[in-house]
Design a protein around this motif. Structure first.
Motif, PDB file in Angstrom:
ATOM      1  N   GLY A  69      41.899  48.697  39.158  1.00 48.24           N
ATOM      2  CA  GLY A  69      42.989  48.476  38.217  1.00 48.24           C
ATOM      3  C   GLY A  69      43.591  47.091  38.366  1.00 48.24           C
ATOM      4  O   GLY A  69      43.907  46.423  37.372  1.00 48.24           O
ATOM      5  N   ALA A  70      43.745  46.642  39.616  1.00 46.99           N
ATOM      6  CA  ALA A  70      44.252  45.288  39.857  1.00 46.99           C
ATOM      7  C   ALA A  70      43.287  44.242  39.311  1.00 46.99           C
ATOM      8  O   ALA A  70      43.709  43.211  38.763  1.00 46.99           O
ATOM      9  CB  ALA A  70      44.471  45.078  41.355  1.00 46.99           C
ATOM     10  N   MET A  71      41.992  44.491  39.441  1.00 45.65           N
ATOM     11  CA  MET A  71      41.003  43.564  38.894  1.00 45.65           C
ATOM     12  C   MET A  71      41.081  43.508  37.375  1.00 45.65           C
ATOM     13  O   MET A  71      40.921  42.435  36.773  1.00 45.65           O
ATOM     14  CB  MET A  71      39.601  43.979  39.338  1.00 45.65           C
ATOM     15  N   ALA A  72      41.317  44.648  36.735  1.00 42.06           N
ATOM     16  CA  ALA A  72      41.421  44.672  35.276  1.00 42.06           C
ATOM     17  C   ALA A  72      42.628  43.859  34.808  1.00 42.06           C
ATOM     18  O   ALA A  72      42.550  43.116  33.820  1.00 42.06           O
ATOM     19  CB  ALA A  72      41.517  46.113  34.783  1.00 42.06           C
ATOM     20  N   ILE A  73      43.745  43.988  35.516  1.00 35.96           N
ATOM     21  CA  ILE A  73      44.930  43.192  35.173  1.00 35.96           C
ATOM     22  C   ILE A  73      44.639  41.706  35.377  1.00 35.96           C
ATOM     23  O   ILE A  73      45.009  40.857  34.545  1.00 35.96           O
ATOM     24  CB  ILE A  73      46.128  43.642  36.024  1.00 35.96           C
ATOM     25  N   SER A  74      43.962  41.378  36.465  1.00 37.26           N
ATOM     26  CA  SER A  74      43.600  39.984  36.718  1.00 37.26           C
ATOM     27  C   SER A  74      42.643  39.460  35.652  1.00 37.26           C
ATOM     28  O   SER A  74      42.708  38.282  35.274  1.00 37.26           O
ATOM     29  CB  SER A  74      42.959  39.847  38.098  1.00 37.26           C
ATOM     30  N   ALA A  75      41.760  40.334  35.165  1.00 41.71           N
ATOM     31  CA  ALA A  75      40.829  39.920  34.118  1.00 41.71           C
ATOM     32  C   ALA A  75      41.574  39.528  32.845  1.00 41.71           C
ATOM     33  O   ALA A  75      41.211  38.559  32.164  1.00 41.71           O
ATOM     34  CB  ALA A  75      39.836  41.045  33.830  1.00 41.71           C
ATOM     35  N   VAL A  76      42.622  40.276  32.520  1.00 45.10           N
ATOM     36  CA  VAL A  76      43.453  39.910  31.367  1.00 45.10           C
ATOM     37  C   VAL A  76      44.102  38.552  31.601  1.00 45.10           C
ATOM     38  O   VAL A  76      44.162  37.701  30.705  1.00 45.10           O
ATOM     39  CB  VAL A  76      44.520  40.992  31.109  1.00 45.10           C
ATOM     40  N   LEU A  85      45.530  31.863  39.468  1.00 40.17           N
ATOM     41  CA  LEU A  85      45.303  32.830  40.541  1.00 40.17           C
ATOM     42  C   LEU A  85      44.593  34.098  40.070  1.00 40.17           C
ATOM     43  O   LEU A  85      44.199  34.917  40.900  1.00 40.17           O
ATOM     44  CB  LEU A  85      46.638  33.234  41.185  1.00 40.17           C
ATOM     45  N   ALA A  86      44.448  34.266  38.757  1.00 38.81           N
ATOM     46  CA  ALA A  86      43.901  35.522  38.249  1.00 38.81           C
ATOM     47  C   ALA A  86      42.468  35.738  38.718  1.00 38.81           C
ATOM     48  O   ALA A  86      42.118  36.812  39.230  1.00 38.81           O
ATOM     49  CB  ALA A  86      43.974  35.541  36.719  1.00 38.81           C
ATOM     50  N   ASP A  87      41.630  34.719  38.548  1.00 40.31           N
ATOM     51  CA  ASP A  87      40.239  34.866  38.973  1.00 40.31           C
ATOM     52  C   ASP A  87      40.131  34.972  40.487  1.00 40.31           C
ATOM     53  O   ASP A  87      39.287  35.699  41.012  1.00 40.31           O
ATOM     54  CB  ASP A  87      39.413  33.685  38.467  1.00 40.31           C
ATOM     55  N   GLU A 224      39.788  32.545  49.695  1.00 44.73           N
ATOM     56  CA  GLU A 224      39.111  32.091  48.479  1.00 44.73           C
ATOM     57  C   GLU A 224      39.718  30.792  47.954  1.00 44.73           C
ATOM     58  O   GLU A 224      38.995  29.890  47.518  1.00 44.73           O
ATOM     59  CB  GLU A 224      39.195  33.187  47.412  1.00 44.73           C
ATOM     60  N   ILE A 225      41.033  30.674  47.995  1.00 45.92           N
ATOM     61  CA  ILE A 225      41.678  29.436  47.550  1.00 45.92           C
ATOM     62  C   ILE A 225      41.229  28.261  48.413  1.00 45.92           C
ATOM     63  O   ILE A 225      40.870  27.186  47.903  1.00 45.92           O
ATOM     64  CB  ILE A 225      43.212  29.582  47.588  1.00 45.92           C
ATOM     65  N   ARG A 260      42.943  25.132  36.274  1.00 49.97           N
ATOM     66  CA  ARG A 260      43.677  26.141  35.516  1.00 49.97           C
ATOM     67  C   ARG A 260      43.123  27.529  35.757  1.00 49.97           C
ATOM     68  O   ARG A 260      43.845  28.498  35.846  1.00 49.97           O
ATOM     69  CB  ARG A 260      43.616  25.816  34.024  1.00 49.97           C
ATOM     70  N   VAL A 261      41.807  27.638  35.818  1.00 50.59           N
ATOM     71  CA  VAL A 261      41.221  28.936  36.142  1.00 50.59           C
ATOM     72  C   VAL A 261      40.354  28.781  37.365  1.00 50.59           C
ATOM     73  O   VAL A 261      40.694  29.207  38.444  1.00 50.59           O
ATOM     74  CB  VAL A 261      40.392  29.482  34.956  1.00 50.59           C
TER      75      VAL A 261
END
Length: 265
Positions: A69-76, A85-87, A224-225, A260-261
């Protein structure tokens, strides 16, 4: 305000002092939960000592669904707002969610052998959790396949959102189909059907696993960052060597952009 907090540089700064505390607290809660599971929780009148497997199985199942679910929100966030930070959050969550889903499947099989007489049945709940694990594996594999970070971010975000249709199937499979898996027993109309002597330790384990998973996710995001910043600096250094020295071009690592992404990560 939230944009500033969610900036990768700010994220690294405000999470750094919190990480030891989160790790220590999650470890403490996990130790307490395991103690309650093995030494305090009474045997079930039907399942006997086998019921203790549920204190690992249920939290792992919850986190497998939670992280997707957290991944789906990040995908949006990746597709709509192209948030930096989403990706990162999505990529960091995938292996953790896959690991908890695998733990759920393994512990469920270990519980199923004495209770159902077999390690596996093609039950709706079991099958949908297996599908979730395969989706996790597909997403992780796709990340390793696509070399261009921007293309990978968009493709994986789309795949994640398509796979999110499996989440309500997991949740309501025991209501939609006749299954061997027991229906909801914690969050249901009329209150929990679990005796308090078993319910409260289970809730404590769910809390411990959740905090452990969140801590792992934050650690993975930080890693990851930094990995992407090292990659950006490596590419910049290669360009500098090809083009020759340019005054003011080299920046300290803490000022290296992450894009940006994923551009420049």
């Amino acid at each position: 305000m939230w944009t500033r907090i969610a900036h990768p540089g700010h994220f690294l700064r405000w999470t750094q002092p919190a990480m030891p505390w989160l790790a220590g607290l999650s470890g403490l809660l996990l130790v307490i939960g395991l103690y309650l599971t093995w030494f305090v929780v009474p045997p079930d009148y039907q399942q006997g000592e086998t019921v203790r497997i549920m204190y690992i199985h249920v939290p792992a199942a919850w986190l497998g669904v939670f992280f997707y679910g957290a991944m789906a929100i990040s995908a949006v966030g990746t597709l709509v707002w192209r948030h930096p930070l989403a990706d990162v959050a999505q990529r960091a969550a995938a292996p953790i969610g896959a690991a908890f889903t695998l733990i759920c499947l393994v512990t469920g099989s270990l519980w199923g052998k004495p209770m159902w007489g077999t390690y596996w049945v093609w039950d709706a709940r079991l099958t949908s959790m297996l599908v979730l694990f395969l989706i996790y594996c597909g997403i992780i594999a796709l990340w390793r396949t696509i070399e261009d970070p921007n293309r990978a971010a968009r493709a994986i975000a789309i795949l994640t959102l398509v796979g999110a249709v499996n989440l309500p199937i997991i949740k309501f499979s025991v209501n939609w189909w006749s299954t061997l898996h027991q229906p909801a027993s914690i969050m249901r109309m009329g209150g929990s059907s679990i005796d308090p002597s078993m319910l409260y330790p289970l809730l404590e384990m769910i809390l411990a696993f959740t905090l452990l998973g969140v801590t792992q996710h934050l650690y993975a995001m930080r890693t990851e960052i930094l990995r992407r910043r090292v990659r950006a600096l490596t590419l910049r250094e290669a360009e500098r060597l090809d083009a020759g020295p340019v005054p003011g071009r080299d920046l300290p690592m803490e000022h290296a952009p992450i894009g940006r992404v994923v551009e420049g990560l």
